[in-house]
Enzyme design. Structure first.
Site, PDB file in Angstrom:
ATOM      1  N   ASP B  56       0.956  -1.123  -0.130  1.00 60.24           N
ATOM      2  CA  ASP B  56       0.080  -0.117  -0.116  1.00 60.24           C
ATOM      3  C   ASP B  56       0.841   1.231   0.231  1.00 60.24           C
ATOM      4  OD1 ASP B  56       0.753  -0.972   2.346  1.00 60.24           O
ATOM      5  OD2 ASP B  56      -1.346  -0.596   3.341  1.00 60.24           O
ATOM      6  N   GLU B  79       8.780 -11.074  -1.972  1.00 65.04           N
ATOM      7  CA  GLU B  79       9.852  -9.936  -2.385  1.00 65.04           C
ATOM      8  C   GLU B  79      11.337 -10.436  -2.237  1.00 65.04           C
ATOM      9  OE1 GLU B  79       7.495  -9.782  -0.057  1.00 65.04           O
ATOM     10  OE2 GLU B  79       6.288  -8.055  -0.252  1.00 65.04           O
ATOM     11  N   HIS B 144       0.272   0.456  10.259  1.00 66.55           N
ATOM     12  CA  HIS B 144       0.511  -0.993  10.005  1.00 66.55           C
ATOM     13  C   HIS B 144       1.878  -0.922   9.464  1.00 66.55           C
ATOM     14  CE1 HIS B 144      -1.465   0.508   6.260  1.00 66.55           C
ATOM     15  NE2 HIS B 144      -1.015  -0.514   5.760  1.00 66.55           N
ATOM     16  N   HIS B 145       2.446  -2.010   9.143  1.00 65.42           N
ATOM     17  CA  HIS B 145       3.739  -2.352   8.835  1.00 65.42           C
ATOM     18  C   HIS B 145       4.906  -1.470   9.600  1.00 65.42           C
ATOM     19  CE1 HIS B 145       1.630  -4.138   5.581  1.00 65.42           C
ATOM     20  NE2 HIS B 145       2.096  -3.175   4.809  1.00 65.42           N
ATOM     21  N   GLY B 443      26.020 -17.533  -1.566  1.00 60.26           N
ATOM     22  CA  GLY B 443      25.331 -18.948  -1.196  1.00 60.26           C
ATOM     23  C   GLY B 443      24.067 -18.968  -0.388  1.00 60.26           C
ATOM     24  N   ASP B 473      16.448 -30.330  -5.166  1.00 61.16           N
ATOM     25  CA  ASP B 473      15.361 -30.588  -4.740  1.00 61.16           C
ATOM     26  C   ASP B 473      15.097 -29.369  -3.428  1.00 61.16           C
ATOM     27  OD1 ASP B 473      16.961 -32.135  -3.549  1.00 61.16           O
ATOM     28  OD2 ASP B 473      15.274 -33.769  -3.327  1.00 61.16           O
ATOM     29  N   ASN B 500      17.492 -35.552  -4.957  1.00 64.52           N
ATOM     30  CA  ASN B 500      18.426 -36.633  -4.453  1.00 64.52           C
ATOM     31  C   ASN B 500      17.624 -36.419  -2.760  1.00 64.52           C
ATOM     32  OD1 ASN B 500      19.259 -34.132  -3.404  1.00 64.52           O
ATOM     33  ND2 ASN B 500      21.160 -34.479  -4.576  1.00 64.52           N
ATOM     34  N   GLY B 502      16.897 -34.235  -0.511  1.00 67.15           N
ATOM     35  CA  GLY B 502      17.372 -33.379   0.410  1.00 67.15           C
ATOM     36  C   GLY B 502      18.287 -32.566   0.132  1.00 67.15           C
ATOM     37  N   GLU B 506      24.669 -30.127   2.444  1.00 67.18           N
ATOM     38  CA  GLU B 506      24.862 -30.124   3.991  1.00 67.18           C
ATOM     39  C   GLU B 506      25.194 -31.580   4.326  1.00 67.18           C
ATOM     40  OE1 GLU B 506      21.965 -26.425   4.514  1.00 67.18           O
ATOM     41  OE2 GLU B 506      21.179 -28.580   5.345  1.00 67.18           O
TER      42      GLU B 506
END
Lengths: 597, 597
Positions: B56, B79, B144-145, B443, B473, B500, B502, B506
């Site tokens: 807004d 965003e 608001h915001h 990253g 994925d 794969n 996941g 990691e």
């Protein structure tokens, strides 16, 4: 000594003991890893779910989370959704907090809007960030997830803007005190806090001695003399109000855990009760002396008249934001108002610092009880939703909200997205002990999806009833992937998607026929199948285009008690909006006008 | 006077004229609204797309955007995705910038991680935020915001952490100068900047006089005397290097627009060229004297030997981050290195401030050209990808990347998500004039989806070839909704989803068999249909489980030139990863270890 007085004193004793602990050397207690210490504190705070996304600086801590007996890891699809989920969990799970875990830089910044929302709306959320080891920080190493310029304090500075307290763990000796400090701030002030966990300290052993002393959520005791004075001032005002006293309950009553005290006050005095939008369901809306929602100039006329003509308004936990007051149009003079807050009280124009409502309200109730008999003669408007007779089958806002209100059940948790949903649900009464979850002040579109995930977990733990989300198509696009987490964790919310082809709240505010308020139309009823329920065994989706179709669905036992996650796409008309939103937008446009409309 | 010398002087003249303008009263030129002034500047910078989400406080400005002749509004799903898209657009559209528009608080904070990534990776992005009117800001209204406490500078303070320059428009007289200042910072320093547009000022009229003077992206001229000295120093080093001089090109060559200068240097001298991971495709990888990727200890042995044994390394635009240097394992002594940067030059141990490479390189090339004949005798490793013979049909990383490299075409834009994709693509050569887009320093997982949207727009404008995304994925789940924007705007990227189960990157780093690295399995090939192409006329999706299936697809003309958006789900094995990632993770684990692994 009354139990009201014992609790804050006991809290003070605990706080002082912890301060002593901080100054004393760690002692003979069983050592505990810093990561486990943190989890032990969270367990004491009844946290059973941790939201977030794994990242390479939080993986070691995640081992401890995954192995923890009572705290479950909820891997979210992204960090913003995780922060929203922690917020939703904290809103529904009274006397606990929401926890979100992210990784350094990329993760924490993705979550920051969700954390800021918890600040704005006063929701106790702990944001834990896994950060690089302290030697790497000192060396200003150019690691991935850094800004490339050696500034290791940049994200902390951002977090300072949206959290009330930051715990930056840099060595093991002060770690426990740091953790306790931010958690205490979180639970006593109902705002988000920020805690960094460096990779090299997660498994460092510290004394567990402090864990024997629970953290206190009770505020420090009010000064008895000032408090007694304030009570007498209010009693005098009540006496001169000739029984025309009302209670107006608002957001902070919920956030600062005084709903029970407000209920006691209401029931023992019989004063009529009204609620501001952000206080909806602080008092059960089926309560016989509850009159509905007061929202300044756009209140229903009988509510407006009763509230604004009252001789004394006991305003409990008010938040005078634009949307919560119909753009600052309260018709209540300060001279007839007593404001109760968590950390001060305001009687007419006089402010009494450090007189908090948690302890004040019970004492006031005891003195005001005497007014009960007379007060009960004052009439209270009947807050009802009447389904209008409309000639066609188009699902309008005017018809929708009264109609779904008949579908609600006691103890339902009802989450409304900022936008048409929030303004729509406001105007209909919710059943006994229903919990209303909304974000009227922060108003971040997309919040409700993550929040519903957290709320549904909390509802299950609190033995509440169904979790029901109302959201527009535009808002759902922001955070849609979190439906997947609901499926994955066996949650069963009912999700109404109001499909009107875009951002309707914005169309009402500005750009009624602008393309920028349009969105891509999705196959809403195909979402659950794609996002994790390929076999369609755990979910069900529907599209309703007419009043008859929606009514039929709402009345169908296979829908109301499905025990599955369900999506209902509700086809609505562009440019239709709830009354309250339309009027709010008109008021807002006056103060926030762009030159050429 | 050479044209090399004219351009920076002309830029300086323009800057001084603009400074004079700022001090002079506005004059007789046609007045223009502040919002239109901003758009005129963006048009001059060849911006044709603006990313973002309506809210807004930015709707009035959006009217101007929607009505603009040459700038199109790209409404994103959220965003963060919009910020990523602006980043991707800026990376591919040379000599322009990316622009993201959000609303106050909720919108801008959602985008901040994307903006921070642009900071870290040196991408010129303008973040415009629609904010409340200046009277509302002064009154500290609880809109608001807001955070509910009247702090209207909180989001600015957060933005200061991740942008190099902030333009806070508070009145009309300085608005043009403020806009010009942040845009000049953005284009000359290749970093994100932040600009607030209050609702009440968007349509205020100001002088358009300044628009006659274009903004300069050229750096101020180098000091001729110092520059000449530096050139001679380098020439001496090159002479004593007995022709064993190599060029190592890195990220800032791309970001600071010296790719043409580097190409000139390489072609006129014949010095072998290598690239750091973040500099991949700064030099076209089909160039005959290009030897491949140098990444410290994990380089291919012949590249490592050639680079580390060279007598002189001309290091152009280096960014020595962990992932870009195989965890800081460069085997190049400072005494044999010249570093070229946008704003300084480093010859061995000596730093020459304010000697920027943009102007230095052409002069150096002119002097080093003489070494060409001898230098061309030095051999260069052949950067090839050989598809390994494997006995089974399982799609491995070792096989995948060489195989897809055969599928690439000249001028393809190849976007690789942080994770297995980035490390995989690194190791194979890309065709002539292909553009490689990755985010190795920042990253942020999920970035590549938004970035692909922006890159695909830019590729279309730049007459490049296909836009091809590789993503895991796990990463796709963070930002999946932006596929919808691609469909909506008729973009036709090819999206390989490496399934794969996941977060494989990691798993390689920590928690190999931990549940927290698993994700929900989605129906990946159903996504496009649900997210906007219900009729399946604009898209096509495939699942490939075997080498034969994937090869067949890659060879099929109906796939390679489909003219549709396409998703290819590639079924891969958990715990398989590209060589470079595995070695990088092992190196990283040593410096970033958690106690119990």
């Amino acid at each position: 000594m009354s139990s009201d007085a014992i609790s804050p004193l006991q809290a003070e004793v605990n706080r002082l003991r912890l301060e002593l602990q901080t100054l004393q050397a760690s002692n003979a207690s069983e050592p505990i890893e810093i990561g486990s210490y943190l989890l032990a504190r969270l367990e004491q705070l009844k946290v059973t779910k941790m939201f977030g996304v794994p990242g390479d600086f939080n993986l070691g801590f995640l081992d401890l989370v995954e192995d923890h007996r009572t705290i479950d890891w909820v891997g979210n699809c992204n960090e913003l959704n995780a922060a929203y989920a922690a917020d939703g969990y904290a809103r529904v799970k009274n006397h606990s907090i929401g926890v979100v875990l992210t990784t350094f830089g990329v993760g924490e910044l993705s979550a920051i809007n969700g954390v800021a929302g918890a600040f704005s709306e006063m929701v106790p959320v702990l944001h834990i960030v896994g950060v690089p080891s302290t030697p790497q920080q000192k060396a200003k190493a150019m690691l991935h997830h850094t800004l490339g310029d050696g500034r290791y304090d940049a994200y902390i500075k951002a977090a300072e803007q949206v959290t009330i307290s930051q715990g930056i763990i840099t060595e093991k000796d002060s770690a426990a005190a740091t953790i306790d400090r931010v958690l205490t701030d979180c639970i006593t002030r109902a705002r988000p806090v920020y805690l960094t966990l460096p990779t090299n300290l997660v498994y460092e052993k510290i004394s567990s001695e402090r864990l024997k002393i629970p953290l206190s959520r009770t505020q420090p005791p009010n000064d008895p003399e000032v408090e007694a004075f304030v009570v007498e001032e209010i009693v005098k005002l009540a006496a001169s109000a000739q029984d025309d006293v009302i209670i107006l309950v608002d957001a902070c009553a919920v956030r600062h855990n005084v709903c029970e005290e407000v209920n006691e006050l209401a029931k023992k005095t019989g004063f009529p009760v009204y609620s501001a939008p952000m206080g909806k369901t602080a008092i059960s809306e089926d309560y016989e002396r509850y009159g509905g929602i007061y929202v300044g100039s756009i209140s229903h006329p009988d509510v407006k008249e009763k509230v604004e003509s009252a001789k004394l308004i006991l305003s409990i936990g008010c938040v005078k934001s634009d949307f919560n007051t119909a753009n600052f149009t309260y018709g209540i003079p300060t001279s007839r108002t007593v404001e109760f807050h968590s950390d001060h009280t305001k009687v007419q124009h006089g402010v009494f610092p450090a007189i908090g409502m948690k302890q004040l309200l019970p004492r006031l109730t005891a003195r005001l009880e005497a007014f009960g008999t007379a007060a009960r003669k004052m009439s209270v408007p009947n807050f009802r939703a009447i389904v209008p007779q409309e000639d066609d089958e188009i699902i309008t806002h005017a018809w929708l909200w009264p109609r779904v209100s008949q579908f609600f059940q006691p103890k339902d948790v009802i989450v409304a997205e900022t936008g048409t949903s929030n303004f729509g649900v406001l105007e209909v009464p919710l059943p006994a002990q229903a919990v209303f979850v909304s974000q009227l002040l922060w108003g971040s579109i997309g919040w409700a999806v993550g929040s519903t995930l957290g709320a549904a977990f909390a509802a299950r733990e609190m033995s509440l009833n169904r979790t029901i989300l109302f959201i527009g198509d535009g808002s759902l696009q922001l955070t849609v992937q979190e439906l997947s987490s609901m499926i994955r964790h066996g949650l069963k919310p009912i999700i109404f998607v109001l499909n009107n082809g875009g951002y309707e709240i914005e169309r009402v505010i500005h750009g009624r026929d602008r393309k920028y308020n349009d969105i891509a139309n999705w196959n809403w009823t195909g979402l659950l199948s794609v996002l994790g329920d390929a076999s369609l065994t755990m979910s069900q989706s529907y599209t309703v285009r007419t009043k008859s179709e929606l009514s039929g669905l709402l009345d169908s036992p296979s829908f109301t008690g499905a025990g599955k996650i369900q999506v209902v796409e509700v086809i609505m008309q562009m440019h239709d909006a709830p009354r309250a939103l339309t009027v709010q937008a008109e008021l807002g446009a006056k103060t926030n006008a762009y030159a050429p409309l």
